[in-house]
Design a protein around this motif. Sequence first.
Motif, PDB file in Angstrom:
ATOM      1  N   ILE A 408     -56.352  -9.579  -1.114  1.00  0.00           N
ATOM      2  CA  ILE A 408     -57.039 -10.883  -0.777  1.00  0.00           C
ATOM      3  C   ILE A 408     -55.728 -11.633  -0.111  1.00  0.00           C
ATOM      4  O   ILE A 408     -56.138 -12.227   0.654  1.00  0.00           O
ATOM      5  N   ASN A 409     -54.676 -11.444  -0.699  1.00  0.00           N
ATOM      6  CA  ASN A 409     -53.544 -12.361  -0.306  1.00  0.00           C
ATOM      7  C   ASN A 409     -53.216 -11.883   1.400  1.00  0.00           C
ATOM      8  O   ASN A 409     -53.010 -12.836   2.156  1.00  0.00           O
ATOM      9  N   GLU A 410     -53.646 -10.645   1.835  1.00  0.00           N
ATOM     10  CA  GLU A 410     -53.431 -10.307   3.358  1.00  0.00           C
ATOM     11  C   GLU A 410     -54.231 -10.962   4.048  1.00  0.00           C
ATOM     12  O   GLU A 410     -54.194 -11.371   5.055  1.00  0.00           O
ATOM     13  N   VAL A 411     -55.766 -11.011   3.437  1.00  0.00           N
ATOM     14  CA  VAL A 411     -56.737 -11.721   4.392  1.00  0.00           C
ATOM     15  C   VAL A 411     -56.191 -13.121   4.648  1.00  0.00           C
ATOM     16  O   VAL A 411     -56.253 -13.509   5.630  1.00  0.00           O
ATOM     17  N   ILE A 412     -55.789 -13.792   3.365  1.00  0.00           N
ATOM     18  CA  ILE A 412     -55.406 -15.441   3.583  1.00  0.00           C
ATOM     19  C   ILE A 412     -54.227 -15.343   4.508  1.00  0.00           C
ATOM     20  O   ILE A 412     -54.164 -16.285   5.403  1.00  0.00           O
ATOM     21  N   LEU A 413     -53.015 -14.571   4.396  1.00  0.00           N
ATOM     22  CA  LEU A 413     -51.832 -14.292   5.319  1.00  0.00           C
ATOM     23  C   LEU A 413     -52.346 -14.317   6.786  1.00  0.00           C
ATOM     24  O   LEU A 413     -51.927 -15.280   7.686  1.00  0.00           O
ATOM     25  N   ASN A 414     -53.281 -13.563   6.802  1.00  0.00           N
ATOM     26  CA  ASN A 414     -53.685 -13.573   8.273  1.00  0.00           C
ATOM     27  C   ASN A 414     -54.212 -14.708   9.075  1.00  0.00           C
ATOM     28  O   ASN A 414     -53.885 -15.117  10.058  1.00  0.00           O
ATOM     29  N   LYS A 415     -55.085 -15.196   8.147  1.00  0.00           N
ATOM     30  CA  LYS A 415     -55.803 -16.577   8.551  1.00  0.00           C
ATOM     31  C   LYS A 415     -54.758 -17.341   8.719  1.00  0.00           C
ATOM     32  O   LYS A 415     -54.755 -18.403   9.800  1.00  0.00           O
ATOM     33  N   ILE A 416     -54.036 -17.742   7.966  1.00  0.00           N
ATOM     34  CA  ILE A 416     -52.727 -18.620   7.989  1.00  0.00           C
ATOM     35  C   ILE A 416     -51.946 -18.612   9.166  1.00  0.00           C
ATOM     36  O   ILE A 416     -51.630 -19.522   9.852  1.00  0.00           O
ATOM     37  N   LYS A 417     -51.612 -17.169   9.353  1.00  0.00           N
ATOM     38  CA  LYS A 417     -50.694 -16.963  10.393  1.00  0.00           C
ATOM     39  C   LYS A 417     -51.317 -17.319  12.072  1.00  0.00           C
ATOM     40  O   LYS A 417     -50.764 -17.678  12.859  1.00  0.00           O
ATOM     41  N   GLU A 418     -52.759 -17.000  12.105  1.00  0.00           N
ATOM     42  CA  GLU A 418     -53.339 -17.248  13.159  1.00  0.00           C
ATOM     43  C   GLU A 418     -53.566 -18.599  13.589  1.00  0.00           C
ATOM     44  O   GLU A 418     -53.479 -19.106  14.785  1.00  0.00           O
ATOM     45  N   ASN A 419     -53.433 -19.643  12.508  1.00  0.00           N
ATOM     46  CA  ASN A 419     -53.777 -20.756  12.574  1.00  0.00           C
ATOM     47  C   ASN A 419     -52.500 -21.968  12.550  1.00  0.00           C
ATOM     48  O   ASN A 419     -52.765 -23.068  12.939  1.00  0.00           O
ATOM     49  N   ARG A 420     -51.453 -21.656  12.144  1.00  0.00           N
ATOM     50  CA  ARG A 420     -50.588 -22.195  11.792  1.00  0.00           C
ATOM     51  C   ARG A 420     -49.116 -21.811  12.266  1.00  0.00           C
ATOM     52  O   ARG A 420     -48.863 -20.728  12.303  1.00  0.00           O
ATOM     53  N   SER A 421     -48.232 -22.605  12.601  1.00  0.00           N
ATOM     54  CA  SER A 421     -47.064 -22.102  13.180  1.00  0.00           C
ATOM     55  C   SER A 421     -46.131 -22.640  11.827  1.00  0.00           C
ATOM     56  O   SER A 421     -45.937 -23.696  11.228  1.00  0.00           O
ATOM     57  N   GLU A 425     -41.701 -16.687   5.485  1.00  0.00           N
ATOM     58  CA  GLU A 425     -41.402 -16.799   4.307  1.00  0.00           C
ATOM     59  C   GLU A 425     -42.302 -18.032   3.725  1.00  0.00           C
ATOM     60  O   GLU A 425     -43.130 -17.797   2.596  1.00  0.00           O
ATOM     61  N   GLU A 426     -42.623 -18.929   4.434  1.00  0.00           N
ATOM     62  CA  GLU A 426     -43.635 -19.822   3.881  1.00  0.00           C
ATOM     63  C   GLU A 426     -44.902 -19.408   3.863  1.00  0.00           C
ATOM     64  O   GLU A 426     -45.685 -19.838   2.810  1.00  0.00           O
ATOM     65  N   ALA A 427     -45.410 -18.768   4.994  1.00  0.00           N
ATOM     66  CA  ALA A 427     -46.643 -18.229   5.230  1.00  0.00           C
ATOM     67  C   ALA A 427     -46.832 -17.358   3.950  1.00  0.00           C
ATOM     68  O   ALA A 427     -48.177 -17.370   3.301  1.00  0.00           O
ATOM     69  N   ASN A 429     -45.468 -17.291   0.873  1.00  0.00           N
ATOM     70  CA  ASN A 429     -45.851 -17.999  -0.337  1.00  0.00           C
ATOM     71  C   ASN A 429     -46.932 -18.776  -0.317  1.00  0.00           C
ATOM     72  O   ASN A 429     -47.673 -18.825  -1.461  1.00  0.00           O
ATOM     73  N   ILE A 430     -47.565 -19.468   0.684  1.00  0.00           N
ATOM     74  CA  ILE A 430     -48.869 -20.126   0.653  1.00  0.00           C
ATOM     75  C   ILE A 430     -49.801 -19.027   0.529  1.00  0.00           C
ATOM     76  O   ILE A 430     -50.606 -19.344  -0.161  1.00  0.00           O
ATOM     77  N   SER A 431     -49.697 -17.844   1.121  1.00  0.00           N
ATOM     78  CA  SER A 431     -50.857 -17.128   0.882  1.00  0.00           C
ATOM     79  C   SER A 431     -51.036 -16.397  -0.343  1.00  0.00           C
ATOM     80  O   SER A 431     -52.225 -16.165  -0.775  1.00  0.00           O
ATOM     81  N   LYS A 432     -50.099 -16.567  -1.131  1.00  0.00           N
ATOM     82  CA  LYS A 432     -50.075 -15.966  -2.478  1.00  0.00           C
ATOM     83  C   LYS A 432     -50.658 -16.770  -3.267  1.00  0.00           C
ATOM     84  O   LYS A 432     -51.409 -16.678  -4.124  1.00  0.00           O
ATOM     85  N   ILE A 433     -50.353 -18.340  -3.075  1.00  0.00           N
ATOM     86  CA  ILE A 433     -51.069 -19.264  -3.886  1.00  0.00           C
ATOM     87  C   ILE A 433     -52.345 -19.407  -3.465  1.00  0.00           C
ATOM     88  O   ILE A 433     -53.284 -19.350  -4.517  1.00  0.00           O
ATOM     89  N   VAL A 434     -52.768 -19.575  -2.262  1.00  0.00           N
ATOM     90  CA  VAL A 434     -54.116 -19.673  -1.996  1.00  0.00           C
ATOM     91  C   VAL A 434     -54.809 -18.351  -2.142  1.00  0.00           C
ATOM     92  O   VAL A 434     -55.928 -18.330  -2.571  1.00  0.00           O
ATOM     93  N   GLY A 435     -54.262 -17.117  -1.967  1.00  0.00           N
ATOM     94  CA  GLY A 435     -55.081 -15.876  -2.297  1.00  0.00           C
ATOM     95  C   GLY A 435     -55.363 -15.741  -3.713  1.00  0.00           C
ATOM     96  O   GLY A 435     -56.776 -15.735  -4.165  1.00  0.00           O
ATOM     97  N   LEU A 436     -54.619 -16.373  -4.581  1.00  0.00           N
ATOM     98  CA  LEU A 436     -55.112 -16.142  -6.322  1.00  0.00           C
ATOM     99  C   LEU A 436     -56.022 -17.231  -6.512  1.00  0.00           C
ATOM    100  O   LEU A 436     -57.051 -16.955  -7.011  1.00  0.00           O
TER     101      LEU A 436
END
Length: 588
Positions: A408-421, A425-427, A429-436
Amino acid sequence: MKTIIELMTDEFKKAFAECGYSEEYARITISNRPDLCEFQCNGAMAAAKTYKKAPFVIADEIVAKLTSNGMFDTIESVKPGFINIKVSAGYLSDYLNKMSEDDKYGYENSEEAKTVIVDYGGANAAKPLHVGHLRSAVIGESVKRINRYAGNNTIGDVHLGDWGLQMGLIIEELRDRKPELPYFDEAYTGEYPSEPPFTISELEQIYPAASAKSKEDEEFAKRAHESTLKLQSGDRACTAIWKHIMNVSKKDLKKNYDNLNVSFDLWKGESDAQPYIKDMVDKMVEDGIAYESQGATVVDIAEPTDTKELPPCIVRKSDGAALYATSDLATIVEREKLYKPDTYIYLADKRQELHFTQVFRTAKKAGIVRPDADMRFVGFGTMNGKDGKPFKTRSGGVMRLEHLISDINEVILNKIKENRSMTDEEADNISKIVGLAALKYGDLSNQASKDYVFDVDRFASFEGNTGPYILYTIVRIKSILAKYKETGVSVGDLTILPSKEQSEKALSLALIKFSDVIDGAYKDNAPHKICQYIYEVSNSFNGFYHNTKILAEEDKKQQESYIALITLTKEILETCIDLLGIQCPDRM
Ligand code: ARG
C-alpha cells in the motif's frame, strides 16, 4: 459541557411544563430532513395521544413559548404537529467558542473513571504476523485510545500466544538442525549460552518448516508434542530455548507493531497465566462448579435465556492438559490480582465468540471476576480479497502484514511522486504515514463485526471516504493556517462569529456533534463511528473552503473568525485521527 441538543431539550422541557404537559415529550433529534430544518421535536405528536388533543395545537403552543428564545433562528410548527428548528447563528458561534476553549471540545465522560484492560494484538510468538492479526491490532489500538480519552485507566495487553505447540515444533526442528547444541545433550549440566542459537530470519524459517514436517512425519509430530509438554512442566533445556525464542520473537513483533504505530502497556502472554491454572481448576472442582465428564473437567455455562445450546467450557483435558479457555481464565485470575479491572475488552476474530462466552460465563460462575465486572468481546469480521474470500497473496499463500503494508505504501508513493515535487526521502516518509492511514482507515471505517474487502486502489484514493482524503483535508487546513501566519498576524484567541454562509453553518453543525460521536464510539467500542464523523466534517470543511475566500477575505474580523473556525476543525480532526491511531504529515 452539555451538547446543543441537551441545551435545546432543557428549553423545550420548560416550554412543555409551562404549557401543562409532561417534560418527557421534550425530545430533540437531529433533523432527518436537513433541507427543511436542522433539529426537530416530534413530542407534540406523542403528547397528543395522552392529552387527547390535536398534535398541531400542542405544537403551536410550544412554538409560541419559544419563538422569542435567542437560541433559535426559526422554530415553526408544521402539520400534523412537528416542530422544525434552526439554531441561531449567534448561539451556534457562542457554543463553538466555548468548545474551542475546552480541552476536549466539550466532551466529557459522564461515568466515573474505570480501570479497563484491552486485550488485543494476540500475536503468536515465533509465528509471523499475518493480516489476520491486523484487525485485532488496529481496532484494539483505537479502542484503547478512545477509552483513555474517556478518562479511564486503560491498560493494553498484547496477550501473546507463547505457550502452544509451536514451541515444541521449534525445539525439535532445532534439534534436527543443530544437534551439537548443549540443550540437546542430556548430560550437560553447565550454564546454557546467553546468545540465541538462531537469528530472527532463521526462526522465521524454522517454524514453517517444522509445521510442514509435522504434517508428514508422525514421529516428528510426536516429539514436538512431547517437547511442548516438557516445556510446560518446566524442563530446564526446553525453558532455556523457549526464552531465546521469546526474546528474538518479541523484538521482531515489537518492530512490526511499531510500524503499525500500535503499542502495548503489557507484553504478557499465555505463559504468564500458567502458574495460576492448577489452583484455579482445583478450586472450581472443590466448589462443585467444574465436574468430570468423559474424563475431562468441564463447567456448564448454559443459561435458560439462551436461544441456542451452548456446550460446556472444558477447563482440563483428559490427559491433564490445559486449553485455550483455561489460559484465558487463568489470565483473568492474574489480572484480578494485579489490576482489578472494572472492564475487560477482548478483540479477536468473531469466530471466537463461543470461546469468549464460555470464558466470561465461567469466570463469573466461578467467582474469578466480580459479578459486576463488565466483560466485552469485540469480534471482528474477516478481511477478504476482491474475490470475497479471505485475503491471500497472489500465489494463494497467507499474506504477511509487512508485505501488505509495503504494497500500500508503494501505491501511495507513486501517487505522491506523480503529483508533487519533493525529495525521495520526504516522499518516502510521507507515503509511509499516508499508506498506514489508508490501511487503518480502510479497516476502521467498517463496523468491526463485518467482513470487508481489502481494496488497495480504493483505500489509497485521495477522494471518497478514505484515510488519504481525511489527511488531505487536514493538510489543506494546515497549509491555510501556515499562509495566514506568514501574513504576520498573531494567531491568538480568535473569536468565531455567527456564520453568514450556509456551508459555514453546515461545518459548524458538524463540529458540534463531536462529543456525542465520541460518547457513542466509546460506549459501543466502535471506532467506525469516528470515521463516519470525520468524513462528514471533512466534506463540510471542503464545502466551506470552496465557497469562501479565507485568505483573501478583506474584513479582518470576518477573516479571524474563519481562521478560528478552521483551527477548531483541524483540532477536532486531529483529535479524531489520533483516536484511530492515525498520524498526519505536514504536507502531502
Ligand atoms: N493468539 C490468539 C490467536 O491468534 C488470539 C488471542 C486473543 N485473546 C485472548 N485473550 N484469547 O487467535
